[in-house]
Design an enzyme around this catalytic site. Structure first.
Site, short mmCIF file in Angstrom:
data_model
loop_
_atom_site.label_atom_id
_atom_site.label_comp_id
_atom_site.label_asym_id
_atom_site.label_seq_id
_atom_site.Cartn_x
_atom_site.Cartn_y
_atom_site.Cartn_z
N GLU A 59 0.82 -1.20 0.00
CA GLU A 59 0.00 0.00 0.00
C GLU A 59 0.86 1.26 0.00
OE1 GLU A 59 -2.18 -3.42 1.64
OE2 GLU A 59 -0.27 -2.50 2.13
N PRO A 335 1.03 -7.45 -10.13
CA PRO A 335 1.66 -7.82 -11.39
C PRO A 335 1.99 -6.62 -12.27
CG PRO A 335 -0.69 -8.12 -11.58
CD PRO A 335 -0.44 -7.65 -10.17
N LEU A 336 1.56 -5.43 -11.85
CA LEU A 336 1.77 -4.25 -12.70
C LEU A 336 3.21 -3.74 -12.64
CD1 LEU A 336 -1.57 -2.37 -11.99
CD2 LEU A 336 -0.94 -3.69 -14.02
N GLU A 337 3.90 -4.00 -11.54
CA GLU A 337 5.30 -3.56 -11.45
C GLU A 337 6.17 -4.27 -12.49
OE1 GLU A 337 6.27 -4.09 -7.36
OE2 GLU A 337 5.14 -2.33 -6.71
#
Length: 428
Positions: A59, A335-337
């Protein structure tokens, strides 16, 4: 119901202390700063500003772009960032230094919460994701302090649990100034529980609004220059107990076909570093610790990522990524990193923390789902290692999903600006 909740919370405090002591065996920081957990933070925070609460590392990382925008838009307002975990605390300090104040958010006890708010006296409170603390929400409402739940999500499982307390939830939700949700489904679940539609905005997920900063780009370039390797590299990121053995065994299988393959294994929690190192050693693999900052030798088969805050940099060295917390029932991690690095992504079957995002990546052919076995994982890594064009297309597809969904941060800032302006503060 809230009275019963509060009484129970007081009763279990000794168990919470024992849990902190137990966790401190492997992470000593859990023994420290206990007074902050009961609202004693005099001299550590600046009053009359913005409070942003992030539970832990994930977060906090997601909130970094938001907090930086708030610093630019409201330089006259001090910002305090709270967390619940030492790893989240370290991430705040690493990301912002002394440009923000930082303490632990106190436990949701009336006395501790009132003590904390008496010292901080925030103009507005922003809670990342979905932390619904009944006493905090009630006290903020009584004090007429606006509360925004940002980047909120509510899974079907959580919604079913809350539905058993529908009347209590309805009374609680109407006290929240605004909830900015990630998608339509999450929003509808909040409305079904009693949130007024006027208190809801669908912003999308701010986790899409990420970019590599200059320091990260330089760090990646430096490591590539130091390592000077043409070896194929795959990274297993944010792994949990129950996944490491599967990953190590899959790597052993792959080494038979790709003897120069390098695995970067990054456990989710630092207290697990020692145990994971032992497992690597038990399997007879040659490894290095990332904390030693050594250049991998041709004999190095595994690098154990035992540092904090380097994952985005290590992604930049990899050809393929497995995102952990997904072969066990932890719901998966972000998973976006890796998508930002144009990487083909593999995850396990448990992706409910990022259900819609993962489905978007699957639909775009940027993400594959593996079974929780070494054979299934090894097969998928093998296909990607064999086919460079497939790797590139999957990586480009995952990056495209990321870019196509950006813009949530601005929509969230609009919600925050409107709320802050209602109390007479204008942004620059």
């Amino acid at each position: 119901m809230i009275i019963a909740y509060t009484c129970l919370f007081y009763i279990i405090q000794p168990l919470i202390w024992l849990r902190l002591i137990w966790r401190s065996r492997k992470a000593p920081d859990y023994r420290k700063r206990w007074l902050e957990r009961y609202g004693f933070c005099q001299g550590k925070v600046k009053p009359h500003g913005i409070l942003v609460h992030c539970v832990s590392v994930g977060e906090t990382i997601a909130a970094i772009p938001l907090i930086k925008q708030l610093q630019k838009r409201y330089p006259q307002l001090p910002i305090t960032v709270t967390t619940m975990t030492p790893t989240g605390s370290k991430q705040v300090i690493k990301s912002f230094g002394d440009s923000v104040s930082h303490v632990y958010l106190p436990y949701d006890l009336p006395g501790a919460t009132k003590r904390f708010l008496n010292i901080l006296q925030p103009n507005i409170v922003i809670i990342m994701e979905t932390e619904l603390w009944p006493n905090l929400i009630t006290i903020l409402y009584k004090r007429k302090i606006p509360l925004i739940i940002a980047n909120a999500r509510l899974s079907e499982r959580s919604a079913r649990g809350y539905a058993r307390l529908r009347k209590t939830m309805q009374r609680l939700l109407i006290k929240i100034t605004h909830i900015a949700v990630q998608n339509q489904d999450d929003g509808q679940r909040f409305i079904n529980l009693g949130l007024p539609k006027s208190h809801l905005t669908i912003t999308g997920s701010i986790k899409f609004d990420i970019n590599l900063n200059e320091c990260q780009q330089q760090a990646i370039a430096k490591l590539k220059s130091q390592w000077q390797t043409q070896r194929p590299i795959w990274i297993a990121a944010s792994t949990h107990y129950g996944e490491d053995d599967i990953i190590i065994m899959a790597h052993q299988m792959l080494l038979k076909k790709y003897p120069d393959l390098l695995l970067i294994l990054v456990p989710r929690h630092p207290e697990r570093f020692i145990n994971v190192e032992k497992r690597i050693n038990d399997y007879g693999l040659t490894y290095q610790l990332r904390s030693e900052h050594l250049i991998p030798t041709p004999q190095t088969q595994v690098i154990l990522g035992d540092t904090m805050g380097e994952l985005m940099i290590l992604y930049g060295l990899a050809d393929i990524v497995f995102v952990g917390g997904s072969m066990v029932e932890r719901g998966g991690h972000n998973p976006l990193e890796p998508a930002l690095h144009h990487l083909p992504i593999i995850m396990g079957q448990y992706t409910y923390n990022f259900k819609i995002i993962c489905q978007q990546l699957i639909d775009a052919k940027g993400l594959w789902i593996t079974e929780s076995t070494q054979q299934s994982l090894a097969d998928k890594i093998d296909k990607l290692l064999t086919d460079k064009q497939l790797r590139q297309s999957m990586g480009d597809n995952s990056f495209a999903v990321l870019k196509q969904n950006q813009g949530a941060l601005q929509r969230l800032l609009n919600v925050i600006d409107n709320t802050i302006s209602s109390i007479g503060v204008k942004h620059q």
